[in-house]
Design an enzyme around this catalytic site. Structure first.
Site, PDB file in Angstrom:
ATOM      1  N   GLN A  94       0.792  -1.295   0.083  1.00  0.00           N
ATOM      2  CA  GLN A  94      -0.051  -0.025   0.248  1.00  0.00           C
ATOM      3  C   GLN A  94       0.696   1.333   0.179  1.00  0.00           C
ATOM      4  O   GLN A  94       0.231   2.326  -0.440  1.00  0.00           O
ATOM      5  CB  GLN A  94      -0.770   0.016   1.227  1.00  0.00           C
ATOM      6  CG  GLN A  94      -0.120   0.205   2.417  1.00  0.00           C
ATOM      7  CD  GLN A  94      -1.353   0.106   3.579  1.00  0.00           C
ATOM      8  OE1 GLN A  94      -2.455   0.531   3.341  1.00  0.00           O
ATOM      9  NE2 GLN A  94      -0.759  -0.253   4.769  1.00  0.00           N
ATOM     10  N   ARG A 152      15.667  -3.379  11.582  1.00  0.00           N
ATOM     11  CA  ARG A 152      14.618  -3.769  10.536  1.00  0.00           C
ATOM     12  C   ARG A 152      14.704  -3.271   9.134  1.00  0.00           C
ATOM     13  O   ARG A 152      14.491  -4.110   8.258  1.00  0.00           O
ATOM     14  CB  ARG A 152      13.199  -3.208  11.096  1.00  0.00           C
ATOM     15  CG  ARG A 152      12.504  -3.945  12.283  1.00  0.00           C
ATOM     16  CD  ARG A 152      11.196  -3.408  12.755  1.00  0.00           C
ATOM     17  NE  ARG A 152      10.562  -4.213  13.606  1.00  0.00           N
ATOM     18  CZ  ARG A 152       9.963  -5.349  13.482  1.00  0.00           C
ATOM     19  NH1 ARG A 152       9.611  -6.102  12.182  1.00  0.00           N
ATOM     20  NH2 ARG A 152       9.348  -6.062  14.335  1.00  0.00           N
ATOM     21  N   TYR A 200      20.131  -3.251  22.291  1.00  0.00           N
ATOM     22  CA  TYR A 200      21.147  -3.882  21.844  1.00  0.00           C
ATOM     23  C   TYR A 200      21.761  -3.469  20.617  1.00  0.00           C
ATOM     24  O   TYR A 200      20.866  -2.596  19.859  1.00  0.00           O
ATOM     25  CB  TYR A 200      20.576  -5.438  21.439  1.00  0.00           C
ATOM     26  CG  TYR A 200      19.317  -5.589  20.720  1.00  0.00           C
ATOM     27  CD1 TYR A 200      19.158  -5.051  19.393  1.00  0.00           C
ATOM     28  CD2 TYR A 200      18.049  -5.695  21.326  1.00  0.00           C
ATOM     29  CE1 TYR A 200      17.818  -5.239  18.525  1.00  0.00           C
ATOM     30  CE2 TYR A 200      16.726  -5.619  20.621  1.00  0.00           C
ATOM     31  CZ  TYR A 200      16.678  -5.511  19.288  1.00  0.00           C
ATOM     32  OH  TYR A 200      15.557  -5.472  18.911  1.00  0.00           O
TER      33      TYR A 200
END
Length: 403
Positions: free
Chosen positions: A45, A118, A222
């Site tokens: 999208q 990510r 981390y």
């Protein structure tokens, strides 16, 4: 114009499968299908494709699958291999438990434990996707026909496929064809942000997953991106803020105030943040079914989890590879059984992990007292590396072969 797919056999290079969503789950299933010789079309999208958020922990149960998809070299260039997961007490930093990772984890389970930005993982997955990715295509409707599934998009276009895979997240349009449920608000919000690694060199030089557990909240950090960044996640009671958003801005000052009285190392990490996003945390109850004759869901569209087991992305990757393996070599007549097999293999594991994540939402945030002391005793005895065999040692493809 409607694009129809009528040939009764699976032919390499012919688009028979439509994937809704180009996040971690959608791209992984596209790569896995490609490995199986099945071309897919991915519809996303957003018009500017980018992965938001900060870090993600990828355990051996998922890294072994990503390596089989050919991503080992790309991941090893940016991922960090932490030496351990350490849980500490909120106010004085006292060590509650330690799970050895690093070489010990890879030797035992045959795959590494990674901490990854990510965006780095998303880029590694994107590298294997060719011209079958279509951005700016918001799916607004799904209609299952006798021999196909029809997707309707916000721009008025329509696409037909033999199979539709919903990888469109917790607010999945595809999931709505399976159940009319709603996201469940946890009462918690999560602040996420990144700190340049050189601002906190001690966290890079001794890379670990560090968690501090305390009353009503916890903090985790981390290194990611080969130590360039420190990923920070800190929960806090959400109050009346229950709207989930991937773009909501938070205030570092508010976050620091929420953690007053905590271990000085926690405050050092939080004060180093330049900006943070704030997410209200939601999940959903386990679905009674994941598939119809021609529709399946994966990842957060199937089993959105609270982040307190660090397995959301890992389970998306397991789903994606198993679904592709189930569809390998089947004819159109075999699609319903292939999807049923996928659901049969995957649901018990993800149902369990959804429940465990909800339990951790409580046990991580116990107030000081008898319950907290009992939890700490359990943590001290249960966090050795071999105790993670059921999770880290699980091979989703082997499980499919033996079911």
């Amino acid at each position: 114009m409607i694009q129809s797919r009528r040939d009764p056999t699976w032919s390499h290079g012919e688009s028979r499968i439509a994937i809704v969503g180009a996040g971690i789950a959608g791209l992984t299933v596209a790569l896995a299908l490609g490995r199986a010789g099945i071309r897919s079309e991915v519809f996303e999208q957003t018009k500017n494709l980018r992965e938001v958020g900060a870090g993600v922990q990828i355990a051996p149960n998922a890294t072994r699958l990503l390596h089989r998809l050919g991503l080992d070299r790309r991941l090893s260039a940016t991922a960090v291999r932490p030496s351990a997961v350490e849980m500490r007490r909120w106010d004085d930093g006292r060590l509650l438990s330690r799970t050895e990772l690093g070489d010990a984890c890879e030797d035992l389970y045959g795959a590494p434990y990674y901490t990854v930005h990510r965006a780095d993982l998303h880029q590694a997955l994107l590298y294997g996707i060719d011209d079958n990715l279509h951005i700016g295509r918001r799916c607004v409707g799904v209609e299952e026909l006798p021999e196909a599934v029809r997707l309707r998009f916000e721009d008025g276009s329509v696409h037909e496929a033999d199979v539709v895979i919903g990888a469109d997240g917790i607010h999945s349009v595809v999931r709505d064809t399976l159940a009319l449920d709603e996201p469940r608000f946890s009462g918690q919000s999560m602040y996420r942000g990144l700190v340049p690694g050189h601002h906190l060199p001690f966290l890079v030089e001794d890379p670990k997953v560090r968690l501090w557990l305390g009353p009503d909240q916890h903090c985790v950090c981390y290194p990611v991106s080969a130590g360039k960044w420190i990923s920070v996640g800190a929960t806090a009671p959400a109050g009346d803020r229950s709207v989930e958003s991937w773009t909501a801005e938070g205030r570092v000052e508010d976050l620091v105030q929420t953690y007053q009285g905590w271990d000085e190392e926690v405050l050092t990490v939080l004060k180093a943040l330049g900006r943070v996003g704030r997410w209200a945390l939601h999940d959903r109850d386990p679905l009674p079914r994941w598939t119809t004759g021609r529709i399946a869901v994966v990842g957060d569209a199937a089993h959105p989890m609270l982040p307190f087991q660090a397995q959301g992305a890992n389970q998306s990757i397991e789903d994606s590879v198993v679904l592709a393996d189930c569809l390998r070599g089947v004819t159109r007549d075999g699609i319903p059984e292939a999807l049923t097999r996928y659901e049969r293999v995957r649901r018990p594991r993800t149902d369990q992990l959804q429940r465990m994540s909800r339990v951790n939402a409580r046990t991580f945030h116990l107030s000081d007292g008898q319950g907290q002391r009992e939890r700490d005793q359990v943590l001290a005895g249960a966090q050795n590396l071999r105790a993670q065999e059921w999770l880290y040692g699980y091979d989703a493809e082997s499980a499919l072969l033996t079911e």
